[in-house]
Design a protein around this motif. Structure first.
Motif, PDB file in Angstrom:
ATOM      1  N   LYS A 135      33.415  30.171  30.684  1.00 11.37           N
ATOM      2  CA  LYS A 135      34.303  30.540  31.794  1.00 11.37           C
ATOM      3  C   LYS A 135      35.253  31.664  31.380  1.00 11.37           C
ATOM      4  CE  LYS A 135      34.238  26.269  34.490  1.00 11.37           C
ATOM      5  NZ  LYS A 135      35.049  25.218  35.131  1.00 11.37           N
ATOM      6  N   ALA A 136      35.629  31.676  30.109  1.00 12.72           N
ATOM      7  CA  ALA A 136      36.478  32.771  29.623  1.00 12.72           C
ATOM      8  C   ALA A 136      35.755  34.102  29.761  1.00 12.72           C
ATOM      9  CB  ALA A 136      36.864  32.521  28.170  1.00 12.72           C
ATOM     10  N   LEU A 137      34.463  34.121  29.437  1.00 12.90           N
ATOM     11  CA  LEU A 137      33.680  35.357  29.556  1.00 12.90           C
ATOM     12  C   LEU A 137      33.480  35.744  31.021  1.00 12.90           C
ATOM     13  CD1 LEU A 137      30.993  34.795  26.766  1.00 12.90           C
ATOM     14  CD2 LEU A 137      33.099  36.127  26.652  1.00 12.90           C
ATOM     15  N   GLU A 138      33.295  34.754  31.887  1.00 11.82           N
ATOM     16  CA  GLU A 138      33.173  35.040  33.328  1.00 11.82           C
ATOM     17  C   GLU A 138      34.460  35.656  33.870  1.00 11.82           C
ATOM     18  OE1 GLU A 138      32.117  31.448  35.295  1.00 11.82           O
ATOM     19  OE2 GLU A 138      30.186  31.235  34.250  1.00 11.82           O
ATOM     20  N   LEU A 139      35.584  35.127  33.417  1.00  7.49           N
ATOM     21  CA  LEU A 139      36.871  35.652  33.877  1.00  7.49           C
ATOM     22  C   LEU A 139      37.077  37.086  33.392  1.00  7.49           C
ATOM     23  CD1 LEU A 139      39.336  34.622  35.505  1.00  7.49           C
ATOM     24  CD2 LEU A 139      40.450  34.163  33.325  1.00  7.49           C
ATOM     25  N   PHE A 140      36.606  37.383  32.195  1.00  8.53           N
ATOM     26  CA  PHE A 140      36.708  38.743  31.666  1.00  8.53           C
ATOM     27  C   PHE A 140      35.908  39.715  32.535  1.00  8.53           C
ATOM     28  CE2 PHE A 140      35.152  41.997  28.543  1.00  8.53           C
ATOM     29  CZ  PHE A 140      36.371  42.636  28.365  1.00  8.53           C
ATOM     30  N   GLN A 141      34.734  39.283  32.992  1.00  6.46           N
ATOM     31  CA  GLN A 141      33.938  40.122  33.885  1.00  6.46           C
ATOM     32  C   GLN A 141      34.657  40.345  35.220  1.00  6.46           C
ATOM     33  OE1 GLN A 141      31.212  41.703  32.956  1.00  6.46           O
ATOM     34  NE2 GLN A 141      31.319  40.737  30.941  1.00  6.46           N
ATOM     35  N   LEU A 142      35.279  39.272  35.753  1.00  2.20           N
ATOM     36  CA  LEU A 142      36.035  39.389  37.003  1.00  2.20           C
ATOM     37  C   LEU A 142      37.226  40.325  36.842  1.00  2.20           C
ATOM     38  CD1 LEU A 142      36.423  38.422  39.918  1.00  2.20           C
ATOM     39  CD2 LEU A 142      37.729  36.483  39.020  1.00  2.20           C
ATOM     40  N   MET A 143      37.839  40.279  35.680  1.00  2.82           N
ATOM     41  CA  MET A 143      38.961  41.164  35.372  1.00  2.82           C
ATOM     42  C   MET A 143      38.523  42.625  35.457  1.00  2.82           C
ATOM     43  SD  MET A 143      41.115  41.183  31.812  1.00  2.82           S
ATOM     44  CE  MET A 143      42.402  42.381  31.473  1.00  2.82           C
ATOM     45  N   HIS A 144      37.328  42.914  34.954  1.00  2.00           N
ATOM     46  CA  HIS A 144      36.790  44.272  35.048  1.00  2.00           C
ATOM     47  C   HIS A 144      36.562  44.664  36.504  1.00  2.00           C
ATOM     48  CE1 HIS A 144      36.279  45.895  31.086  1.00  2.00           C
ATOM     49  NE2 HIS A 144      35.692  44.803  30.632  1.00  2.00           N
ATOM     50  N   LEU A 145      36.046  43.724  37.290  1.00  4.07           N
ATOM     51  CA  LEU A 145      35.768  44.023  38.698  1.00  4.07           C
ATOM     52  C   LEU A 145      37.044  44.348  39.464  1.00  4.07           C
ATOM     53  CD1 LEU A 145      33.060  41.296  39.500  1.00  4.07           C
ATOM     54  CD2 LEU A 145      32.702  43.768  39.222  1.00  4.07           C
ATOM     55  N   GLU A 146      38.138  43.707  39.081  1.00  3.40           N
ATOM     56  CA  GLU A 146      39.421  43.968  39.735  1.00  3.40           C
ATOM     57  C   GLU A 146      40.155  45.152  39.113  1.00  3.40           C
ATOM     58  OE1 GLU A 146      41.943  40.818  40.783  1.00  3.40           O
ATOM     59  OE2 GLU A 146      40.328  39.489  41.448  1.00  3.40           O
ATOM     60  N   GLN A 147      39.476  45.846  38.182  1.00  6.87           N
ATOM     61  CA  GLN A 147      39.968  47.079  37.577  1.00  6.87           C
ATOM     62  C   GLN A 147      41.307  46.898  36.861  1.00  6.87           C
ATOM     63  OE1 GLN A 147      39.897  49.965  40.767  1.00  6.87           O
ATOM     64  NE2 GLN A 147      37.702  50.313  40.532  1.00  6.87           N
ATOM     65  N   VAL A 148      41.428  45.769  36.174  1.00  2.17           N
ATOM     66  CA  VAL A 148      42.595  45.536  35.320  1.00  2.17           C
ATOM     67  C   VAL A 148      42.222  45.975  33.907  1.00  2.17           C
ATOM     68  CG1 VAL A 148      44.219  43.845  34.407  1.00  2.17           C
ATOM     69  CG2 VAL A 148      43.341  43.609  36.744  1.00  2.17           C
ATOM     70  N   GLU A 149      42.998  46.864  33.334  1.00  2.00           N
ATOM     71  CA  GLU A 149      42.685  47.419  32.019  1.00  2.00           C
ATOM     72  C   GLU A 149      42.990  46.397  30.923  1.00  2.00           C
ATOM     73  OE1 GLU A 149      41.248  50.597  29.706  1.00  2.00           O
ATOM     74  OE2 GLU A 149      41.376  50.398  31.873  1.00  2.00           O
ATOM     75  N   PRO A 150      41.986  45.986  30.128  1.00  2.00           N
ATOM     76  CA  PRO A 150      42.234  44.997  29.060  1.00  2.00           C
ATOM     77  C   PRO A 150      43.130  45.582  27.967  1.00  2.00           C
ATOM     78  CG  PRO A 150      39.880  45.196  29.542  1.00  2.00           C
ATOM     79  CD  PRO A 150      40.566  46.347  30.219  1.00  2.00           C
ATOM     80  N   SER A 151      43.872  44.710  27.310  1.00  2.00           N
ATOM     81  CA  SER A 151      44.713  45.097  26.180  1.00  2.00           C
ATOM     82  C   SER A 151      44.068  44.579  24.894  1.00  2.00           C
ATOM     83  CB  SER A 151      46.112  44.494  26.344  1.00  2.00           C
ATOM     84  OG  SER A 151      46.051  43.085  26.176  1.00  2.00           O
ATOM     85  N   PRO A 152      44.578  44.955  23.722  1.00  2.00           N
ATOM     86  CA  PRO A 152      44.045  44.391  22.476  1.00  2.00           C
ATOM     87  C   PRO A 152      44.073  42.861  22.458  1.00  2.00           C
ATOM     88  CG  PRO A 152      45.387  46.301  21.972  1.00  2.00           C
ATOM     89  CD  PRO A 152      45.534  46.050  23.446  1.00  2.00           C
ATOM     90  N   VAL A 153      45.114  42.264  23.060  1.00  2.00           N
ATOM     91  CA  VAL A 153      45.187  40.794  23.115  1.00  2.00           C
ATOM     92  C   VAL A 153      44.036  40.234  23.949  1.00  2.00           C
ATOM     93  CG1 VAL A 153      46.602  38.833  23.863  1.00  2.00           C
ATOM     94  CG2 VAL A 153      47.687  40.806  22.793  1.00  2.00           C
ATOM     95  N   THR A 154      43.706  40.912  25.043  1.00  2.00           N
ATOM     96  CA  THR A 154      42.578  40.476  25.875  1.00  2.00           C
ATOM     97  C   THR A 154      41.290  40.480  25.063  1.00  2.00           C
ATOM     98  OG1 THR A 154      43.664  41.696  27.666  1.00  2.00           O
ATOM     99  CG2 THR A 154      41.508  40.763  28.137  1.00  2.00           C
ATOM    100  N   TYR A 155      41.056  41.564  24.332  1.00  2.00           N
ATOM    101  CA  TYR A 155      39.833  41.664  23.534  1.00  2.00           C
ATOM    102  C   TYR A 155      39.785  40.591  22.443  1.00  2.00           C
ATOM    103  CZ  TYR A 155      38.822  46.128  25.797  1.00  2.00           C
ATOM    104  OH  TYR A 155      38.532  47.097  26.724  1.00  2.00           O
ATOM    105  N   LEU A 156      40.943  40.273  21.864  1.00  2.00           N
ATOM    106  CA  LEU A 156      40.981  39.197  20.865  1.00  2.00           C
ATOM    107  C   LEU A 156      40.529  37.874  21.478  1.00  2.00           C
ATOM    108  CD1 LEU A 156      44.348  39.889  18.976  1.00  2.00           C
ATOM    109  CD2 LEU A 156      42.057  39.987  18.014  1.00  2.00           C
ATOM    110  N   ALA A 157      41.044  37.586  22.684  1.00  2.00           N
ATOM    111  CA  ALA A 157      40.675  36.342  23.367  1.00  2.00           C
ATOM    112  C   ALA A 157      39.185  36.314  23.692  1.00  2.00           C
ATOM    113  CB  ALA A 157      41.502  36.184  24.644  1.00  2.00           C
ATOM    114  N   VAL A 158      38.655  37.439  24.165  1.00  2.00           N
ATOM    115  CA  VAL A 158      37.235  37.487  24.540  1.00  2.00           C
ATOM    116  C   VAL A 158      36.339  37.379  23.316  1.00  2.00           C
ATOM    117  CG1 VAL A 158      35.466  38.902  25.644  1.00  2.00           C
ATOM    118  CG2 VAL A 158      37.754  38.824  26.610  1.00  2.00           C
ATOM    119  N   LEU A 159      36.716  38.016  22.224  1.00  2.00           N
ATOM    120  CA  LEU A 159      35.923  37.912  20.991  1.00  2.00           C
ATOM    121  C   LEU A 159      35.912  36.483  20.465  1.00  2.00           C
ATOM    122  CD1 LEU A 159      36.946  41.228  19.169  1.00  2.00           C
ATOM    123  CD2 LEU A 159      34.684  40.635  20.063  1.00  2.00           C
ATOM    124  N   ASN A 160      37.030  35.788  20.586  1.00  2.00           N
ATOM    125  CA  ASN A 160      37.065  34.371  20.186  1.00  2.00           C
ATOM    126  C   ASN A 160      36.138  33.542  21.064  1.00  2.00           C
ATOM    127  OD1 ASN A 160      38.878  34.758  18.105  1.00  2.00           O
ATOM    128  ND2 ASN A 160      40.675  34.362  19.366  1.00  2.00           N
TER     129      ASN A 160
END
Length: 699
Positions: free
Chosen positions: A458-483
């Motif tokens: 679900k974390a990965l699904e939310l990351f995809q939705l975040m992209h669709l809503e054109q929210v720019e990820p931060s380094p903290v976002t990438y850390l969470a997604v990599l985990n």
């Protein structure tokens, strides 16, 4: 009532020609708008005005009019001698009563179309086109300044571009306002172009302009350019030094900030309020407690300690340097304690793992009838999150709603994090879905919440939705997604995230590089993990430890030991986690002698004391190789009470080697420490089954 109305008409007729907004005996005439001026009665009563009119002859009024005309002549001469000293309000006037120009210091007012404007001034206007639709450089600058003041920085830059298109040349005040707009927008490219223009305009030696230039480069995170400008300055004032010191602090170079402060003092420049704030932030960032105490003494000598903001900064410094005693003592001695000082101390207790004291401090704040702000709520919610205090967290949520702060992204993100850490992902989702606007912090908190509750998909699904809503990820976002990728072994998704990290220029970030190594290792691609590690220009202890842990995970003990030897040559210190990974590598590869050697050298050579994790690794190593008696002896040599996990490691080894007697003993220890441990019963039953004792029961 009728007589008063007649008097008003008479007064209007008497003072109609005073049309420049001048005060005369309590009457202020409205500036002309094409007709007879109106009057506005101030505090004077109608009777007082009547007495004044009776005592004043027409000749007296005419004389005063002449005096006013002469004073206007002087003001117009002053205006044309230096228009930059006057505010230009012609293009943002709300009414005709507001002056066209107003002096910045004396607040004298002038109207262009007033009857008292001298003919020579009107001619000057015609020559300078100040009275026409075309704006002067001064009026353009004033327009830009007002947009910057109102936080409309993008609009300010647009006006600056329009000003240049119309052939108007910016002055020093224009450059300062435009540089401030670039700083607020972090628009480095525009700032560089403005820098080139001010050099062509011979403004590069103006101290006011150059200080704004340094500030722009600092806020645009271009410290190299800021240093270049700073070092080229023939003269530097306290503003120049303070801006440069703060630049080093914001770029994470606290040591350089302190060295620059020492250089500033050697050159005899006296620190001001802002300088001390910057240096205290530098001390806090690197934990320089002794240096911070010296700065505290300077702050006291300068008389700044009584300022609530400076006191809060001192508290924050002591907290981040780990001296909560000094922080609380300073807090108790403050004559006035604004909410910001409470916030600093609450955040300090949360940071050092004393969430209970943070909550107690919040309760004391309420008892003193102080109103918490959003920073207060974030601190206390974070304390509840660290403690896993769900009920207290719910109470805080209710108070946040009552205060009207629930719509704040900062507070909402803290609530999401709290519910995630308390394993209440449904509540976290409710907060997230109820937010009117969601910034990158909110999205990152929700992704971390899914990770904390074991919902990596679900974390990965939310990351995809975040992209669709054109929210720019931060380094903290990438850390969470990599985990999340590491937790669910999503190798392909991890590679996509890696490509995105490189594309955004974040590959030099230590934390992200370390997370990439960990992700690739946990996803089974040790070669990719090695590539990331080898491509790092600089590595910290975490980088080496993560790579050693990756080798251990894949059973590559020899490679792990070889990497550890390289680490000892390049890194001054190793930590406790490094040895856990190293001993784990020895255990999985069956390297008994090497494991023994590192375990014995760990404390005397490397200064790392053995804890439960290290003993557990050694028991696992000895147990895997069948040295059960030695494993039991190591447990019994422990200075502290062994945890259930230590005995579980021995019990697992007994299952492998079919040692019933020692298995029964280890199982008793496990169940004595943790009676609800189902794994203990299961392992013991497996031991009995392996030796054919199907009828044995644990007593």
């Amino acid at each position: 009532m009728k007589s008063n109305l007649a008097l008003s008409v008479a007064v209007s007729e008497k003072v109609a020609h005073f049309n420049d907004g001048q005060l005369i005996s309590g009457i202020k005439a409205k500036p002309p708008s094409g007709g007879v001026s109106c009057v506005k009665f101030k505090s004077s009563s109608v009777e007082q005005i009547q007495r004044h009119l009776n005592s004043s002859s027409n000749e007296g009024i005419a004389g005063r009019c002449k005096d006013q005309k002469r004073s206007k002549e002087l003001l117009w001469k002053e205006f044309f001698s230096d228009p930059s000293q006057w505010w230009d309000h012609r293009f943002d006037k709300r009414s005709a009563r507001y002056p066209d120009f107003k002096h910045k210091k004396t607040e004298d007012a002038l109207w262009i179309d007033g009857r008292s404007v001298p003919k020579w001034a009107k001619a000057e206007f015609a020559a300078m086109k100040l009275g026409s639709v075309e704006r002067s450089a001064f009026s353009w600058t004033e327009k830009i300044r007002r947009y910057v003041k109102d936080k409309q920085d993008t609009r300010a830059l647009e006006v600056f571009q329009e000003m240049q298109r119309q052939g108007r040349h910016p002055d020093r005040f224009t450059f300062v306002s435009v540089l401030n707009a670039c700083a607020s927008l972090a628009s480095l490219e525009v700032g560089k172009r403005v820098h080139s223009q001010l050099i062509e305009s011979d403004c590069e030696e103006d101290l006011f302009v150059v200080n704004s230039l340094i500030n722009m480069y600092v806020k645009c995170r271009s410290l190299e350019n800021a240093c270049r400008v700073f070092n080229s300055m023939p003269f530097r004032d306290v503003v120049s030094w303070s801006a440069m010191i703060m630049g080093y602090v914001k770029s994470g170079q606290g040591e350089k900030a302190l060295k620059l402060f020492e250089q500033m003092q050697q050159e005899g420049v006296k620190a001001n309020f802002v300088t001390h704030l910057a240096v205290l932030n530098a001390c806090a960032s690197i934990g320089a407690l002794h240096y911070g105490r010296n700065i505290h003494v300077q702050v006291v000598r300068s008389g700044y300690e009584t300022d609530g903001f400076m006191g809060s900064c001192l508290i924050d410094m002591y907290c981040k340097c780990g001296s909560m005693i000094d922080a609380h003592k300073l807090f108790d001695n403050m004559p006035m304690r604004p909410v910001v000082s409470w916030n600093a101390l609450i955040a300090g207790y949360v940071k050092c793992g004393q969430g209970e004291k943070a909550i107690e401090l919040y309760q004391k704040l309420q008892s003193e009838n102080l109103k918490p702000d959003r920073i207060t709520y974030v601190g206390v919610v974070n304390a509840c999150a660290d403690l896993g205090a769900l009920e207290q967290g719910r109470c805080m949520h209710a108070q946040v709603v009552h205060s009207g702060c629930e719509l704040d992204n900062f507070v909402g993100s803290a609530l999401i994090d709290m519910y995630g850490k308390c394993d209440r992902i449904e509540d976290a989702c409710c907060v997230f879905n109820d937010m009117l606007t969601r910034d990158v912090v909110s999205w990152s908190a929700m992704i971390l919440g899914y990770n904390a509750c074991g919902h990596g998909e679900k974390a990965l699904e939310l990351f995809q939705l975040m992209h669709l809503e054109q929210v720019e990820p931060s380094p903290v976002t990438y850390l969470a997604v990599l985990n999340a990728c590491a937790n669910v072994a999503a190798l392909e998704e991890g590679r996509h995230v890696h490509a995105e990290v490189v594309r955004k220029g974040y590959e030099t970030n230590f934390a992200l590089s370390n997370s990439l190594i960990d992700m690739y290792a946990k996803c089974g691609s040790i070669d990719d993990a090695c590539k990331v590690f080898d491509n790092m220009l600089t590595r910290n202890v975490v980088s080496w430890t993560t790579m050693i842990g990756g080798y251990a995970m894949h059973g590559l003990g020899k490679e792990a030991l070889k990497l550890f030897d390289h680490m000892c040559c390049e890194v001054a210190e190793v930590d406790s986690t490094t040895f856990i990974c190293l001993l784990s590598a020895c255990s999985r590869a069956g390297l008994l002698d090497e494991g023994h050697q590192y375990f014995e050298l760990m404390s005397p050579v490397f200064g790392v004391s053995a804890d439960m994790g290290h003993y557990s690794c050694m028991v696992d190593l000895l147990g895997r190789l069948g040295h059960l008696d030695e494993a039991q002896a190591i447990i019994q040599r422990m200075s502290s009470q062994p945890e259930a996990s230590i005995w579980m490691a021995l019990l697992g080894a007994c299952r492998i080697h079919g040692d019933v007697l020692m298995g029964e003993y280890a199982a008793k220890q496990v169940l004595a420490l943790d009676p609800e441990n189902v794994s203990g019963y299961l392992l013991l039953s497996n031991i009995y089954a392996a030796v054919g004792k199907w009828d044995c029961k644990q007593s």
